[in-house]
Design a protein around this motif. Structure first.
Motif, PDB file in Angstrom:
ATOM      1  N   SER A 132       0.912  -1.230  -0.072  1.00  0.00           N
ATOM      2  CA  SER A 132       0.080   0.018  -0.020  1.00  0.00           C
ATOM      3  C   SER A 132       0.999   1.318   0.014  1.00  0.00           C
ATOM      4  CB  SER A 132      -0.931   0.101   1.390  1.00  0.00           C
ATOM      5  OG  SER A 132      -1.877   1.115   1.261  1.00  0.00           O
ATOM      6  N   LYS A 133       0.991   1.962  -1.190  1.00  0.00           N
ATOM      7  CA  LYS A 133       1.774   3.091  -1.383  1.00  0.00           C
ATOM      8  C   LYS A 133       0.896   4.058  -2.149  1.00  0.00           C
ATOM      9  CE  LYS A 133       5.140   0.921   0.120  1.00  0.00           C
ATOM     10  NZ  LYS A 133       5.934   1.139   1.695  1.00  0.00           N
ATOM     11  N   GLN A 134       1.031   5.402  -1.774  1.00  0.00           N
ATOM     12  CA  GLN A 134       0.668   6.632  -2.302  1.00  0.00           C
ATOM     13  C   GLN A 134       1.401   7.644  -2.479  1.00  0.00           C
ATOM     14  OE1 GLN A 134      -2.017   9.624   0.116  1.00  0.00           O
ATOM     15  NE2 GLN A 134      -3.354   8.259  -0.819  1.00  0.00           N
ATOM     16  N   THR A 135       1.317   8.192  -3.688  1.00  0.00           N
ATOM     17  CA  THR A 135       2.038   9.532  -3.882  1.00  0.00           C
ATOM     18  C   THR A 135       1.100  10.563  -4.373  1.00  0.00           C
ATOM     19  OG1 THR A 135       4.165   8.247  -4.497  1.00  0.00           O
ATOM     20  CG2 THR A 135       3.875  10.548  -5.399  1.00  0.00           C
ATOM     21  N   LEU A 136       1.201  11.686  -3.818  1.00  0.00           N
ATOM     22  CA  LEU A 136       0.300  12.872  -4.082  1.00  0.00           C
ATOM     23  C   LEU A 136       1.010  14.025  -4.765  1.00  0.00           C
ATOM     24  CD1 LEU A 136      -2.402  14.548  -3.520  1.00  0.00           C
ATOM     25  CD2 LEU A 136      -1.362  15.116  -1.420  1.00  0.00           C
ATOM     26  N   PHE A 137       0.518  14.465  -6.055  1.00  0.00           N
ATOM     27  CA  PHE A 137       1.124  15.590  -6.673  1.00  0.00           C
ATOM     28  C   PHE A 137       0.073  16.603  -6.763  1.00  0.00           C
ATOM     29  CE2 PHE A 137       2.631  11.345  -9.029  1.00  0.00           C
ATOM     30  CZ  PHE A 137       3.933  11.767  -8.923  1.00  0.00           C
ATOM     31  N   SER A 138       0.574  17.702  -6.142  1.00  0.00           N
ATOM     32  CA  SER A 138      -0.283  18.899  -5.745  1.00  0.00           C
ATOM     33  C   SER A 138       0.244  19.956  -6.735  1.00  0.00           C
ATOM     34  CB  SER A 138      -0.225  19.462  -4.329  1.00  0.00           C
ATOM     35  OG  SER A 138      -0.902  18.478  -3.693  1.00  0.00           O
ATOM     36  N   PHE A 139      -0.727  20.626  -7.650  1.00  0.00           N
ATOM     37  CA  PHE A 139      -0.236  21.873  -8.418  1.00  0.00           C
ATOM     38  C   PHE A 139      -0.929  23.069  -8.035  1.00  0.00           C
ATOM     39  CE2 PHE A 139      -0.123  18.059 -10.923  1.00  0.00           C
ATOM     40  CZ  PHE A 139       1.212  18.213 -11.687  1.00  0.00           C
ATOM     41  N   ASP A 140      -0.322  24.138  -7.782  1.00  0.00           N
ATOM     42  CA  ASP A 140      -0.707  25.412  -7.484  1.00  0.00           C
ATOM     43  C   ASP A 140       0.156  26.622  -8.254  1.00  0.00           C
ATOM     44  OD1 ASP A 140       1.571  25.575  -5.976  1.00  0.00           O
ATOM     45  OD2 ASP A 140       0.421  25.922  -3.979  1.00  0.00           O
ATOM     46  N   VAL A 141       0.007  27.660  -7.969  1.00  0.00           N
ATOM     47  CA  VAL A 141       0.997  28.756  -8.402  1.00  0.00           C
ATOM     48  C   VAL A 141       1.298  29.710  -7.203  1.00  0.00           C
ATOM     49  CG1 VAL A 141      -0.156  28.902 -10.740  1.00  0.00           C
ATOM     50  CG2 VAL A 141      -1.140  30.207  -9.138  1.00  0.00           C
ATOM     51  N   GLU A 142       2.123  30.463  -7.634  1.00  0.00           N
ATOM     52  CA  GLU A 142       2.828  31.356  -6.557  1.00  0.00           C
ATOM     53  C   GLU A 142       2.842  32.877  -7.290  1.00  0.00           C
ATOM     54  OE1 GLU A 142       6.712  30.248  -5.279  1.00  0.00           O
ATOM     55  OE2 GLU A 142       7.624  30.473  -7.088  1.00  0.00           O
ATOM     56  N   GLU A 143       2.526  33.808  -6.515  1.00  0.00           N
ATOM     57  CA  GLU A 143       2.227  35.141  -7.405  1.00  0.00           C
ATOM     58  C   GLU A 143       3.770  35.972  -7.359  1.00  0.00           C
ATOM     59  OE1 GLU A 143      -0.251  36.087  -8.643  1.00  0.00           O
ATOM     60  OE2 GLU A 143      -1.466  34.336  -7.746  1.00  0.00           O
TER      61      GLU A 143
END
Length: 345
Positions: free
Chosen positions: A334-345
């Motif tokens: 049981s393995k998990q990888t989370l890719f989160s995308f956002d922006v910085e001003e």
């Protein structure tokens, strides 16, 4: 939230997962391949941030493993062999005299059984595959489930689950090449990268881990405070000269920070963070990517993307001091990888 299914040449299906923010992830049932990830920059421009082939038929061979699920064992196994419970196993030699990414008929070439799903605030795709005992000369009947889930916070989660009826090596990953410039406008040389890691595994001339853990302090492999990737791509040391200038090494996570990886494009503001329960990752900077391949946007060239292959290290089959990748019948993978995308001003 929505799912759109498209037939590809009567052979495969492509599923496009789209959230309410407009972020979209496209996935093939063939190889579980991520073909596109569309995310906004600071001005709201939606662009693709992964490498993919222009011609889908190129995925049939896919020597670069663009976007693919990798298994049974991601990475290189020295001498294409290992010993488990006193028995020697000999695998395909598909990388010189070594074994790479599960062999030429690994999970990246499987047509996975797919089940799209949708909830109030997520959309996703569940992929399953039954790998028979002896497939690729690996022991054990292994049932694998990989689930891609996209939420409204522009987060893509990959959950890996597996079980076996016989002890076997298993470590799975996704082989997407990220490029936050958008539509491959630039290489990754100006990307700023931070990694929660102070040790990496040394490689020999065949790109096989020696088993020696190297302290990265004061070297081009120390990303704890962040650095521009181009420093390690242009300034060659003995450690990255062996991989044709760049990185193809296993970084051991310290797990001292919430996120193991932070990648930024300061020009357009895009950011990618990676959070995982894996012990480390192979970071590959497309050092030997062949030039001239038609891609969804433009033509391939060296250092056009960076892979964050979160996984256990195959070197643990031959060396102590690394987390084991042996899955036993009484255990659940049981393995998990989370890719989160956002922006910085």
């Amino acid at each position: 939230m929505k799912i759109k299914e498209k037939d590809i040449s009567g052979k495969w299906n492509e599923y496009m997962l789209t959230n309410d923010q407009g972020m979209a992830v496209s996935i093939l049932n063939y190889g579980g391949i991520i073909t596109k990830i569309m995310v906004p920059d600071r001005n709201g421009n939606l662009e693709n941030v992964v490498i993919g082939y222009k011609n889908y038929q190129n995925y049939e061979q896919n020597p670069n493993y663009f976007g693919a699920l990798i298994g049974r064992v991601a990475g290189r196994i020295a001498g294409a062999s290992f010993v488990l419970d006193g028995e020697a196993y000999h695998l395909e030699t598909n990388d010189g005299r070594n074994h790479l990414h599960g062999g030429s008929h690994g999970f990246h070439q499987v047509i996975w059984h797919t089940a799209p799903f949708q909830t109030e605030d997520t959309v996703g795709l569940k992929l399953t595959h039954q790998s028979a005992d002896g497939e690729g000369n690996y022991p054990g009947n292994v049932k694998v489930t990989v689930t891609y889930t996209l939420n409204n916070y522009n987060q893509l989660t990959i959950d890996y689950a597996a079980s076996t009826d016989k002890a076997t090596p298993l470590t799975l990953t996704n082989h997407s090449y990220f490029n936050l410039s958008g539509n491959l406008k630039n290489t990754i040389e100006e990307h700023h990268l931070a990694i929660d890691s102070r040790k990496f595994v040394e490689l020999d001339q065949e790109l096989i881990p020696t088993g020696r853990l190297v302290d990265s302090t004061g070297t081009l492999f120390d990303f704890r405070d962040g650095r521009v990737l181009g420093e390690g791509l242009q300034r060659h040391s003995e450690k990255n000269h062996v991989v044709l200038g760049g990185y193809d090494h296993y970084f051991i996570f310290d797990h001292k920070k919430e996120n193991s990886v932070l990648l930024r494009d300061t020009e357009n503001g895009r950011r990618l963070t990676v959070k995982t329960n894996q012990p480390g990752m192979i970071m590959y900077t497309a050092n030997d990517l062949e030039e001239g391949i038609p891609l969804t946007e433009g033509i391939s060239r060296k250092h056009l993307g960076v892979c964050f292959e979160t996984q256990g290290s195959p070197a643990s089959l031959h060396h102590d001091g690394l987390s084991s990748i042996i899955l036993k019948p009484e255990e659940d993978y049981s393995k998990q990888t989370l890719f989160s995308f956002d922006v910085e001003e």
